[in-house]
Write a protein that holds these residues in place. Structure first.
Motif, PDB file in Angstrom:
ATOM      1  N   SER A 146       4.313 -18.873   1.769  1.00  0.00           N
ATOM      2  CA  SER A 146       4.781 -17.609   1.290  1.00  0.00           C
ATOM      3  C   SER A 146       4.941 -16.124   2.306  1.00  0.00           C
ATOM      4  N   GLY A 147       4.442 -17.057   3.351  1.00  0.00           N
ATOM      5  CA  GLY A 147       4.920 -15.304   4.656  1.00  0.00           C
ATOM      6  C   GLY A 147       3.927 -14.255   4.346  1.00  0.00           C
ATOM      7  N   SER A 148       3.134 -14.428   3.548  1.00  0.00           N
ATOM      8  CA  SER A 148       2.188 -13.199   3.571  1.00  0.00           C
ATOM      9  C   SER A 148       0.864 -13.535   3.101  1.00  0.00           C
ATOM     10  N   LEU A 149      -0.144 -12.649   3.757  1.00  0.00           N
ATOM     11  CA  LEU A 149      -1.378 -13.160   3.835  1.00  0.00           C
ATOM     12  C   LEU A 149      -2.303 -12.724   2.718  1.00  0.00           C
ATOM     13  N   LEU A 150      -1.563 -12.064   1.712  1.00  0.00           N
ATOM     14  CA  LEU A 150      -1.507 -11.803   0.347  1.00  0.00           C
ATOM     15  C   LEU A 150      -1.906 -13.253  -0.917  1.00  0.00           C
ATOM     16  N   ALA A 151      -1.180 -14.158  -0.197  1.00  0.00           N
ATOM     17  CA  ALA A 151      -1.325 -15.812  -1.119  1.00  0.00           C
ATOM     18  C   ALA A 151      -2.614 -15.753  -0.700  1.00  0.00           C
TER      19      ALA A 151
ATOM     20  N   LEU B 121       1.456  -9.404   6.835  1.00  0.00           N
ATOM     21  CA  LEU B 121       1.010  -7.979   6.466  1.00  0.00           C
ATOM     22  C   LEU B 121       1.681  -6.771   5.706  1.00  0.00           C
ATOM     23  N   ALA B 122       3.332  -7.902   6.923  1.00  0.00           N
ATOM     24  CA  ALA B 122       4.325  -7.010   6.611  1.00  0.00           C
ATOM     25  C   ALA B 122       4.551  -5.932   4.956  1.00  0.00           C
ATOM     26  N   ARG B 123       5.088  -5.388   4.868  1.00  0.00           N
ATOM     27  CA  ARG B 123       5.755  -5.529   3.009  1.00  0.00           C
ATOM     28  C   ARG B 123       6.506  -5.892   2.983  1.00  0.00           C
ATOM     29  N   SER B 124       7.189  -6.764   3.450  1.00  0.00           N
ATOM     30  CA  SER B 124       8.751  -7.113   2.643  1.00  0.00           C
ATOM     31  C   SER B 124       7.434  -8.551   2.257  1.00  0.00           C
ATOM     32  N   THR B 125       7.560  -8.853   2.680  1.00  0.00           N
ATOM     33  CA  THR B 125       6.792 -10.391   2.494  1.00  0.00           C
ATOM     34  C   THR B 125       5.606 -10.407   1.059  1.00  0.00           C
ATOM     35  N   TRP B 126       4.872  -8.692   0.544  1.00  0.00           N
ATOM     36  CA  TRP B 126       3.932  -9.019  -0.565  1.00  0.00           C
ATOM     37  C   TRP B 126       4.514  -9.736  -1.600  1.00  0.00           C
ATOM     38  N   PRO B 127       5.751  -9.289  -2.368  1.00  0.00           N
ATOM     39  CA  PRO B 127       5.980 -10.036  -3.735  1.00  0.00           C
ATOM     40  C   PRO B 127       6.466 -11.589  -3.082  1.00  0.00           C
ATOM     41  N   ALA B 128       6.862 -12.157  -2.364  1.00  0.00           N
ATOM     42  CA  ALA B 128       6.253 -13.879  -2.238  1.00  0.00           C
ATOM     43  C   ALA B 128       4.719 -13.962  -1.853  1.00  0.00           C
ATOM     44  N   GLY B 129       3.858 -12.981  -1.136  1.00  0.00           N
ATOM     45  CA  GLY B 129       2.166 -13.399  -1.516  1.00  0.00           C
ATOM     46  C   GLY B 129       1.988 -12.781  -2.877  1.00  0.00           C
ATOM     47  N   LEU B 130       2.453 -11.933  -3.519  1.00  0.00           N
ATOM     48  CA  LEU B 130       1.812 -12.612  -4.891  1.00  0.00           C
ATOM     49  C   LEU B 130       2.197 -13.302  -6.397  1.00  0.00           C
TER      50      LEU B 130
ATOM     51  N   GLN C  59      -3.468  -7.537  21.382  1.00  0.00           N
ATOM     52  CA  GLN C  59      -2.820  -8.394  22.365  1.00  0.00           C
ATOM     53  C   GLN C  59      -1.125  -8.229  21.614  1.00  0.00           C
ATOM     54  N   GLY C  60      -0.741  -7.305  20.914  1.00  0.00           N
ATOM     55  CA  GLY C  60       0.659  -7.298  20.642  1.00  0.00           C
ATOM     56  C   GLY C  60       1.494  -8.087  19.145  1.00  0.00           C
ATOM     57  N   LEU C  61       0.332  -8.363  18.335  1.00  0.00           N
ATOM     58  CA  LEU C  61       0.166  -8.644  16.971  1.00  0.00           C
ATOM     59  C   LEU C  61       1.308  -8.074  16.412  1.00  0.00           C
ATOM     60  N   THR C  62       2.328  -8.044  15.530  1.00  0.00           N
ATOM     61  CA  THR C  62       3.160  -7.507  14.113  1.00  0.00           C
ATOM     62  C   THR C  62       2.045  -8.243  13.028  1.00  0.00           C
TER      63      THR C  62
END
Length: 227
Positions: free
Chosen positions: A203-208, A57-66, A48-51
């Motif tokens: 959070s912008g992150s799936l980690l949250a 899952l972008a690395r820049s969102t990891w801190p906020a997700g955590l 589907q061309g999803l990023t």
């Protein structure tokens, strides 16, 4: 080749349905089924061309997700603790084993995250939220993916387990009680899906939502065993 959003949503739903069927047909394969589902979802996302940003899952969102995930996990832990020290809630739980054995630790540290949390979050708060968001906007996408998340729990609500047994003791185990149990499960998990979508978007992150979901399920196992 890129496929349409509607078809991609359909493929995600089919992948979920097939995984559920295999999981029920092959005892003890929960982790393998979960990892297989993750692989299928990643393939659909690539087609589907999803990023990584689309999936949270972008690395820049990891801190906020955590940060958001840790806060949500702390709130969940507090809610469990308050529920446990409340007499009626504790008494409603069946007698536990009095501690955590290797099987329980394997369940909390491997089976739940790999077989349940990661594939479900990637499906509902990752692909479906992104695909439906493209077509209908994020608000509608959150509601639709959360509704699908609730329906995803219909089959588990018909099975065994501590949660179902506890609810059956309240609403009854007959046909009417089963209907009530299924409806309550679908509504509750749909609302939980909305909360998890809010965590994902804020959070912008799936980690949250992953951390929150893992905490809910993992502490549920632990509380049941030590009750």
């Amino acid at each position: 080749m890129r496929i349409g959003s509607a078809r991609a949503v359909g493929l995600v739903i089919v992948a979920l349905a097939v995984a559920k069927g295999v999981d029920r047909a092959v005892p003890g394969a929960h982790v393998a089924v979960g990892l297989g589902l993750i692989a299928c979802l990643v393939a659909i996302a690539r087609a589907q061309g999803l990023t990584t940003a689309d999936l949270g899952l972008a690395r820049s969102t990891w801190p906020a997700g955590l940060r958001w995930g840790a806060t949500a996990a702390a709130l969940v832990g507090t809610a469990y603790a308050l529920s446990y020290v409340t007499g009626p809630v504790r008494e409603a739980l069946p007698d536990g084993e009095g501690g955590l054995g290797r099987t329980a630790l394997w369940t909390v540290l491997a089976v739940i995250p790999l077989g349940t949390v990661l594939p479900e979050e990637l499906a509902f708060r990752g692909l479906l939220l992104a695909l439906l968001g493209r077509r209908y906007g994020l608000l509608a996408a959150s509601l639709l993916s959360s509704g699908l998340f609730g329906l995803w729990h219909v089959v588990p609500s018909l099975g065994g387990g501590t949660a179902n047994a506890t609810m059956a003791s309240v609403v009854g185990a007959d046909a009417a009680g089963t209907v009530v149990r299924v409806l309550v499960t679908v509504v509750f998990t749909s609302l939980a899906g909305v909360v998890l979508c809010c965590l994902r978007l804020r959070s912008g992150s799936l980690l949250a939502p992953v951390l929150a979901h893992w905490t809910v399920n993992g502490l549920g196992v632990i509380v049941t065993l030590v009750a």
